[in-house]
Design an enzyme around this catalytic site. Structure first.
Site, PDB file in Angstrom:
ATOM      1  N   SER A  14      49.221  46.501  34.318  1.00  0.00           N
ATOM      2  CA  SER A  14      47.551  46.641  34.647  1.00  0.00           C
ATOM      3  C   SER A  14      47.006  47.805  34.396  1.00  0.00           C
ATOM      4  CB  SER A  14      47.338  46.266  36.386  1.00  0.00           C
ATOM      5  OG  SER A  14      46.095  45.984  36.461  1.00  0.00           O
ATOM      6  N   ASP A  58      28.520  61.554  31.796  1.00  0.00           N
ATOM      7  CA  ASP A  58      29.101  62.434  30.621  1.00  0.00           C
ATOM      8  C   ASP A  58      30.745  62.215  30.716  1.00  0.00           C
ATOM      9  OD1 ASP A  58      29.324  63.575  33.075  1.00  0.00           O
ATOM     10  OD2 ASP A  58      28.884  65.654  32.445  1.00  0.00           O
ATOM     11  N   HIS A  81      48.724  37.728  36.611  1.00  0.00           N
ATOM     12  CA  HIS A  81      48.777  39.271  36.375  1.00  0.00           C
ATOM     13  C   HIS A  81      49.738  39.849  36.969  1.00  0.00           C
ATOM     14  CE1 HIS A  81      46.493  42.840  35.651  1.00  0.00           C
ATOM     15  NE2 HIS A  81      46.669  43.328  36.934  1.00  0.00           N
TER      16      HIS A  81
END
Length: 427
Positions: free
Chosen positions: A144, A353, A406
């Site tokens: 993951s 940023d 998953h």
């Protein structure tokens, strides 16, 4: 580096504590500790084995605590000395949460937490590798978010890698967080469909729970309120095969007869609390959208994009549709573990940023063997994003399967065995 050793059935473990810079770009800004558990098969502890670094999912998830070697770990121990790394801020590594950050102003908290993304985790791993292997490259298995970190590793320190193995963890390399959630909400709706197909009677119970919570102050075991929207987040369990049915077993014991009528049971509330509380993983909430940000701000992406999907409205939708892996700003108003970090979370959501996590040119020139399992019906990581990104990594081999969810890595040894065979050219 400190180390202590112990044994348990099926493995020999050694605990390590490493000192790393808090800010790798400014080593004079102080240090933190990173914990790693070395695991080896009994009888092999003195052998010269290659190293395999395991990077757990998250963000903010501590490494797996081995209770047995029946699944992927047992397969790995056949060939490797494994390091289960508690990524910075998690587990036994120097923690980052409401208690440890309490003495900082929100701006300081946000600046501190901004240093806990994949780029810092990779630099930590490089410090650890130099100490454990003497500079020799090692293999990395990323589950993951651990796979996200593995691609950051390939981008910034490929010389440290012998091979990369990824399970359910190839992110978009260029997309905005909005793209991630715009693709995620339909996948979560599909999991809701599958759930209600299996348990149609649960639609009525879920609606009754929402109505009860809307008209009553219901405290969780720690005293914080269970609201309808917190209840709705239980859908995060739908993405794992081992947890898909867990909501049903909660709902079937949801109500008991109280003096004034039906009340939510202690069994139900304790089970819900174990899922909705971020006390054990605050970084998961604080940094979840930041893991997708490169020179952009998330601005609470999951919250904004949700407005495009009326199916998740609790008031107007025909049934209660549970949400998945989405973090909402109100988490920081309702969860006691997150409330003290609310202002810092707002600053991180507005931060535009963030440095780049991936080097597309370096990935295009990659010469490290890469094998990845992409789960066709993965609720957490979009299949199309994963395949698009894999095409940008030179030489990457991808196995697309709908046999697993998953958490396929934990289902047994088959997934890891297949990936190792792929990198050996045998599959």
């Amino acid at each position: 580096m400190q180390a202590t050793s112990y044994r348990r059935p099926g493995l020999v473990a050694r605990d390590h504590v490493f000192r790393v810079p808090l800010d790798h770009g400014d080593p004079g800004a102080g240090e933190i500790e990173v914990f790693g558990r070395e695991v080896v098969a009994p009888g092999k502890q003195d052998q010269e084995l290659p190293w395999l670094l395991f990077l757990q999912g998250g963000p903010g998830g501590k490494a797996e605590r081995p209770l047995s070697t029946s699944a992927w770990l047992g397969r790995a121990l056949q060939d490797y000395r494994v390091l289960l790394l508690d990524q910075r801020g998690t587990g036994r590594s120097t923690p980052a949460g409401r208690i440890t950050l309490a003495g900082m102003a929100p701006k300081q908290q946000a600046e501190h937490l901004s240093l806990f993304r994949a780029d810092s985790i990779v630099r930590d791993a490089e410090v650890v590798r130099e100490q454990l292997t003497g500079g020799a490259p090692w293999s990395v298995l990323g589950q993951s978010f651990g796979g996200f970190c593995a691609l950051t590793y390939l981008s910034h320190a490929p010389h440290g890698l012998r091979q990369v193995l990824i399970t359910g963890g190839i992110p978009t390399l260029t997309g905005h967080a909005d793209d991630v959630y715009r693709a995620a909400y339909p996948r979560v709706l599909a999991k809701n469909d599958a759930y209600y197909d299996r348990y149609p009677a649960d639609a009525d119970i879920a609606r009754r729970v929402v109505e009860h919570l809307a008209s009553n102050e219901v405290p969780l075991p720690a005293g914080d309120r269970l609201t309808p929207e917190r209840f709705q987040t239980l859908g995060i369990q739908f993405g794992q095969a081992a947890r898909f049915d867990a909501l049903h077993y909660l709902l079937e014991e949801a109500f008991v007869a109280g003096p004034a009528g039906p009340e939510l049971s202690d069994t139900f509330l304790r089970g819900v609390d174990a899922v909705v509380s971020f006390a054990e993983r605050p970084l998961y909430a604080v940094l979840h959208e930041a893991i997708y940000c490169q020179h952009t701000a998330s601005e609470w992406s999951a919250h904004r994009v949700r407005a495009e999907f009326a199916e998740f409205d609790l008031a107007g939708a025909s049934r209660v549709n549970f949400t998945g892996e989405m973090i909402y700003p109100w988490f920081f108003e309702q969860d006691p573990a997150l409330v003290p970090l609310k202002d810092a979370a707002e600053l991180l959501a507005a931060k535009d940023d963030w440095p780049a996590l991936y080097d597309l040119d370096r990935l295009a020139a990659n010469d490290v063997p890469v094998a990845a399992a992409v789960y066709h019906d993965d609720m957490f990581v979009d299949r199309d994003h994963a395949l698009e990104s894999a095409e940008r990594v030179r030489g990457a081999r991808v196995w697309v399967t709908n046999e697993y969810e998953h958490d396929g890595l934990k289902a047994g040894s088959a997934v890891l065995d297949r990936l190792l065979a792929m990198n050996r050219g045998e599959a």
